[in-house]
Scaffold this motif. Structure first.
Motif, PDB file in Angstrom:
ATOM      1  N   HIS A   1      -8.158  -0.752   2.266  1.00 36.77           N
ATOM      2  CA  HIS A   1      -6.650  -0.541   3.352  1.00 36.77           C
ATOM      3  C   HIS A   1      -6.465   0.695   4.224  1.00 36.77           C
ATOM      4  CE1 HIS A   1      -6.052  -5.592   4.051  1.00 36.77           C
ATOM      5  NE2 HIS A   1      -7.090  -5.571   2.951  1.00 36.77           N
ATOM      6  N   GLY A   2      -6.420   0.218   5.762  1.00 36.94           N
ATOM      7  CA  GLY A   2      -6.317   2.165   6.142  1.00 36.94           C
ATOM      8  C   GLY A   2      -4.282   1.842   5.574  1.00 36.94           C
ATOM      9  N   GLU A   3      -4.449   2.966   6.371  1.00 43.16           N
ATOM     10  CA  GLU A   3      -2.973   3.332   6.306  1.00 43.16           C
ATOM     11  C   GLU A   3      -1.559   2.577   7.053  1.00 43.16           C
ATOM     12  OE1 GLU A   3      -1.209   7.490   6.607  1.00 43.16           O
ATOM     13  OE2 GLU A   3      -0.855   7.104   8.622  1.00 43.16           O
ATOM     14  N   ALA A   4      -1.256   2.353   6.415  1.00 47.77           N
ATOM     15  CA  ALA A   4       0.306   1.124   6.563  1.00 47.77           C
ATOM     16  C   ALA A   4       1.231   1.677   7.231  1.00 47.77           C
ATOM     17  CB  ALA A   4       0.820   0.735   5.391  1.00 47.77           C
ATOM     18  N   ALA A   5       2.267   0.687   8.006  1.00 50.66           N
ATOM     19  CA  ALA A   5       3.273   1.440   9.036  1.00 50.66           C
ATOM     20  C   ALA A   5       4.293   2.025   7.936  1.00 50.66           C
ATOM     21  CB  ALA A   5       4.143   0.138  10.199  1.00 50.66           C
ATOM     22  N   PRO A   6       4.841   2.999   8.316  1.00 55.38           N
ATOM     23  CA  PRO A   6       5.888   3.787   8.194  1.00 55.38           C
ATOM     24  C   PRO A   6       6.668   3.161   7.545  1.00 55.38           C
ATOM     25  CG  PRO A   6       5.226   4.992   9.752  1.00 55.38           C
ATOM     26  CD  PRO A   6       4.397   3.847  10.218  1.00 55.38           C
ATOM     27  N   LEU A   7       7.274   3.349   6.030  1.00 56.46           N
ATOM     28  CA  LEU A   7       8.113   2.355   5.328  1.00 56.46           C
ATOM     29  C   LEU A   7       9.232   3.471   5.634  1.00 56.46           C
ATOM     30  CD1 LEU A   7       8.830   0.183   3.797  1.00 56.46           C
ATOM     31  CD2 LEU A   7       8.416   1.698   1.505  1.00 56.46           C
ATOM     32  N   PRO A   8      10.660   2.239   6.564  1.00 59.09           N
ATOM     33  CA  PRO A   8      11.823   2.541   6.917  1.00 59.09           C
ATOM     34  C   PRO A   8      13.365   2.938   5.633  1.00 59.09           C
ATOM     35  CG  PRO A   8      11.426   1.053   7.912  1.00 59.09           C
ATOM     36  CD  PRO A   8      10.557   0.617   6.736  1.00 59.09           C
ATOM     37  N   ASP A   9      13.897   4.120   5.351  1.00 61.14           N
ATOM     38  CA  ASP A   9      14.551   4.004   4.218  1.00 61.14           C
ATOM     39  C   ASP A   9      15.333   3.277   3.674  1.00 61.14           C
ATOM     40  OD1 ASP A   9      16.060   5.912   2.631  1.00 61.14           O
ATOM     41  OD2 ASP A   9      17.392   5.755   3.536  1.00 61.14           O
TER      42      ASP A   9
ATOM     43  N   ILE B   1       3.151  -3.649  -3.006  1.00 59.34           N
ATOM     44  CA  ILE B   1       1.591  -2.985  -3.266  1.00 59.34           C
ATOM     45  C   ILE B   1       0.984  -3.755  -4.273  1.00 59.34           C
ATOM     46  CG2 ILE B   1       2.690  -1.255  -4.116  1.00 59.34           C
ATOM     47  CD1 ILE B   1       1.206   1.038  -2.414  1.00 59.34           C
ATOM     48  N   ALA B   2      -0.632  -3.112  -3.932  1.00 59.41           N
ATOM     49  CA  ALA B   2      -1.297  -3.790  -5.003  1.00 59.41           C
ATOM     50  C   ALA B   2      -1.654  -1.806  -5.784  1.00 59.41           C
ATOM     51  CB  ALA B   2      -2.234  -4.057  -4.897  1.00 59.41           C
ATOM     52  N   THR B   3      -2.320  -1.788  -6.811  1.00 56.23           N
ATOM     53  CA  THR B   3      -3.050  -0.927  -7.496  1.00 56.23           C
ATOM     54  C   THR B   3      -4.247  -0.489  -6.337  1.00 56.23           C
ATOM     55  OG1 THR B   3      -2.065  -1.914  -9.958  1.00 56.23           O
ATOM     56  CG2 THR B   3      -3.882  -0.451  -9.367  1.00 56.23           C
ATOM     57  N   GLY B   4      -4.132   0.461  -6.743  1.00 53.17           N
ATOM     58  CA  GLY B   4      -5.044   1.191  -5.987  1.00 53.17           C
ATOM     59  C   GLY B   4      -5.031   1.475  -4.133  1.00 53.17           C
ATOM     60  N   ALA B   5      -4.092   0.702  -4.153  1.00 48.15           N
ATOM     61  CA  ALA B   5      -3.633   1.126  -2.776  1.00 48.15           C
ATOM     62  C   ALA B   5      -3.059   2.041  -2.084  1.00 48.15           C
ATOM     63  CB  ALA B   5      -2.807  -0.015  -1.793  1.00 48.15           C
ATOM     64  N   ARG B   6      -2.879   2.117  -0.565  1.00 48.69           N
ATOM     65  CA  ARG B   6      -2.592   3.699  -0.211  1.00 48.69           C
ATOM     66  C   ARG B   6      -1.521   3.141   0.037  1.00 48.69           C
ATOM     67  NH1 ARG B   6      -5.696   6.642   4.143  1.00 48.69           N
ATOM     68  NH2 ARG B   6      -4.528   8.303   4.762  1.00 48.69           N
ATOM     69  N   VAL B   7      -0.426   4.113  -0.748  1.00 42.68           N
ATOM     70  CA  VAL B   7       1.472   4.576  -0.752  1.00 42.68           C
ATOM     71  C   VAL B   7       1.641   4.662   0.931  1.00 42.68           C
ATOM     72  CG1 VAL B   7       3.403   5.438  -1.083  1.00 42.68           C
ATOM     73  CG2 VAL B   7       1.664   5.443  -2.297  1.00 42.68           C
ATOM     74  N   PRO B   8       2.611   3.870   1.700  1.00 44.05           N
ATOM     75  CA  PRO B   8       2.779   3.894   3.341  1.00 44.05           C
ATOM     76  C   PRO B   8       3.472   5.018   3.312  1.00 44.05           C
ATOM     77  CG  PRO B   8       4.510   2.281   2.814  1.00 44.05           C
ATOM     78  CD  PRO B   8       3.079   3.186   1.614  1.00 44.05           C
ATOM     79  N   PRO B   9       3.569   5.944   4.724  1.00 47.08           N
ATOM     80  CA  PRO B   9       4.052   7.092   4.888  1.00 47.08           C
ATOM     81  C   PRO B   9       5.869   6.575   4.717  1.00 47.08           C
ATOM     82  CG  PRO B   9       2.736   7.045   6.568  1.00 47.08           C
ATOM     83  CD  PRO B   9       2.843   5.297   5.768  1.00 47.08           C
ATOM     84  N   GLY B  10       6.528   7.618   4.101  1.00 45.14           N
ATOM     85  CA  GLY B  10       8.087   7.735   3.869  1.00 45.14           C
ATOM     86  C   GLY B  10       8.033   6.845   2.285  1.00 45.14           C
ATOM     87  N   ALA B  11       7.485   5.924   1.421  1.00 48.09           N
ATOM     88  CA  ALA B  11       7.964   5.424   0.122  1.00 48.09           C
ATOM     89  C   ALA B  11       8.037   7.364  -0.587  1.00 48.09           C
ATOM     90  CB  ALA B  11       6.313   4.476  -0.309  1.00 48.09           C
TER      91      ALA B  11
END
Length: 595
Positions: free
Chosen positions: A90-98, A104-114
């Protein structure tokens, strides 16, 4: 060409000359572009540089939760996010707030802020909307995140030119963004088997013997990376030999027999008629000292490569009957006896065995016709090239030689390797001259030296190098008994050829061992000794056909264990000392001794 000289080239010098002989031709050969599905077994013609970062973005290394900041972490309340979370592909997810977490699944794109990934087994979701990490597994910044470019950055060199394309290389190339690879064009080789006395099938009769070299040499050359254009059998007629060599369109012509100076040895006279340049004329090695290497002029536009309809006079194509051999039209028999023409391989003064011994290889996809020099194009170069060459497509490469098989007169020189007619002497010629020549033409690196201690002393020649078949047993090179110039029984079960210096070598002496083409790629499938074969060997050696206990004293220690010990202590054990099921069937008894 001048008259053949009688001062043989030292064996190490002969190999060095053969390796240098085709440097110019290799440098000006255009690479062939091959899709990944057809590149297995080929050789990279240029370095493999990454076309993308690997990984191309930050990814999760585990199934779990992507975290932002220190815990505990707030879990999403949205039903969709509570379900599958972020999935691979999948494409980039929404930023993850603090202070938040998301599945999240193995190989998935880590969201911004993680800032880290918490594995599923290390986190607790009590159902109250909060995620807690196990006290035994505190979260570390960046844990279980594969960062972008961790393996390589775009433009990084992953593999050098000359690398053999293996399944792992194909996987790396695909991951790095490649759909096709620049590969070295395989040199085209034609084999000419000389001798009126040779049969292609059946049993020997009336002074005629089976041709052992026709079935052996072509596959051996394919294992060295060449494309075999054909194997032809020629009568012992000077004009037939001359026409076959002159009209061949192959990059390398390999002849068997006829390299000495007897009345039916036509290789030297043919080379003189062609004005060839003798690079090696005899080698100080036993067996095989009459071997030779020559540089031939390119085939000009006025001369075409021979086809079945215009074969050389007296030549016998694989499908045509042999004189005096009714119904002998089968091309290459699948098996051969150890006999072949001894012309061109007599070795006066050659030492007998120090002590006697009983003892296809992937061809890859078919290559296009040999291309001549190409106009350089920026960015592409072949291995060892002094100037870049434009790649060709594997499917439609034509080169300066057109559909009729012609070559440009300014094209690369051709070469001829003259092998002696005795089978083991021919093997000596293959490893001494053909292997270094083809290694250069195929862009493969020189093999690393493979010294090994001798299990027994080996008698040497007073002046010449000896090449002796050996098998590896418990990291020792055991010389094999059947090592005469006309014998194949020893080499058939050998792991390599030991290089014995003039004067011989003592037990325990470290000697170089030449790998056989299939040794380095052996699968390591060790099996137990065949009891039936052992009983047969016992009977032939005059020993009672007893059980395992009766024979154990006559076998090396590793044979008693079925050669399945799995000991891999050095390069010799990876390939040479494994996967050689037949080697275990050759008895080397203390009474008879090795070579």
């Amino acid at each position: 060409m001048t008259e053949p000289h009688h001062s043989p080239t030292p064996w190490p010098d002969a190999r060095a000359i053969a390796a240098r002989a085709a440097v110019k031709e290799a440098a000006h050969t255009a690479p062939v572009m091959r899709p990944l599905s057809e590149a297995l077994g080929q050789v990279l013609a240029a370095p493999l540089a990454a076309l993308t970062d690997l990984p191309p973005f930050d990814t999760s290394a585990m199934d779990g939760w992507a975290l932002s900041g220190p815990g505990p972490w707030r879990l999403p309340t949205d039903e969709e996010d509570q379900g599958h979370g972020i999935l691979a592909g999948h494409g980039e997810a929404a930023p993850l707030p603090d202070g938040h977490a998301v599945r999240i699944a193995t190989g998935a794109r880590v969201p911004p802020g993680a800032t880290a990934v918490l594995r599923s087994e290390y986190g607790t979701d009590a159902g109250d909307g909060w995620l807690h990490a196990s006290p035994a597994h505190p979260v570390v910044l960046g844990q279980d995140i594969r960062t972008r470019g961790q393996e390589c950055r775009s433009g990084d060199q992953l593999l050098p030119a000359g690398t053999l394309v293996t399944p792992a290389v194909l996987g790396l190339a695909a991951a790095a963004g490649y759909d096709e690879l620049p590969t070295v064009r395989r040199p085209r080789v034609e084999v000419l088997v000389l001798g009126d006395e040779l049969l292609t099938e059946g049993l020997p009769y009336d002074g005629r013997i089976r041709d052992a070299l026709g079935p052996m040499v072509g596959p051996w050359l394919r294992a060295l990376g060449a494309e075999l254009s054909g194997t032809r059998r020629l009568a012992d007629e000077a004009d037939a030999v001359y026409a076959a060599v002159a009209e061949s369109s192959a990059d390398v012509v390999v002849t068997t027999g006829g390299t000495a100076a007897g009345p039916l040895d036509h290789v030297h006279p043919t080379l003189r008629r062609l004005g060839a340049e003798l690079l090696v004329d005899g080698v100080a090695v036993r067996p095989g000292h009459p071997m030779l290497l020559a540089r031939l002029a390119p085939v000009g536009p006025e001369r075409e490569g021979p086809g079945p309809e215009d074969a050389a006079p007296g030549s016998r194509e694989p499908g045509s009957p042999e004189p005096g051999s009714p119904g002998s039209g089968s091309p290459e028999p699948g098996s051969s006896g150890p006999g072949s023409s001894g012309r061109g391989s007599r070795e006066p003064g050659s030492p007998g065995p120090g002590s006697p011994e009983p003892g296809s290889p992937g061809s890859g996809s078919r290559e296009p016709d040999s291309p001549g020099p190409r106009k350089p194009e920026s960015g592409d170069s072949g291995p060892g090239s002094s100037g870049p060459a434009r790649p060709e497509s594997a499917g439609n490469a034509e080169g300066p030689r057109g559909a009729e098989g012609r070559r440009s007169p300014s094209g690369p020189a051709r070469h001829l390797v003259g092998l002696p007619g005795n089978p083991l002497a021919a093997v000596s010629g293959l490893l001494t001259l053909a292997e270094p020549l083809l290694r250069t033409l195929t862009g493969r690196p020189a093999p690393a030296p493979g010294p090994a201690p001798l299990a027994e002393a080996v008698q040497g020649h007073p002046r010449d190098t000896r090449l002796v078949p050996v098998a590896f047993r418990q990291d020792m090179a055991v010389p094999l008994r059947f090592n005469g110039p006309a014998m194949l029984r020893g080499i058939a079960v050998a792991d390599g050829l030991a290089v014995i210096p003039p004067g011989g070598a003592k037990r325990g002496a470290e000697v170089e061992v030449l790998d056989l083409p299939w040794s380095a790629s052996a699968t390591g499938q060790a099996t137990d000794t065949d009891p039936a074969a052992d009983r047969s060997a016992d009977r032939s050696a005059g020993r009672p056909a007893g059980g395992a206990a009766d024979r154990s004293a006559d076998r090396p220690a590793d044979r008693q264990g079925g050669r399945a010990t799995g000991r891999v202590t050095d390069r010799r054990a990876t390939g040479r000392a494994t996967g050689r099921q037949t080697a275990g069937r050759e008895d080397i008894s203390p009474q008879e001794g090795p070579a």
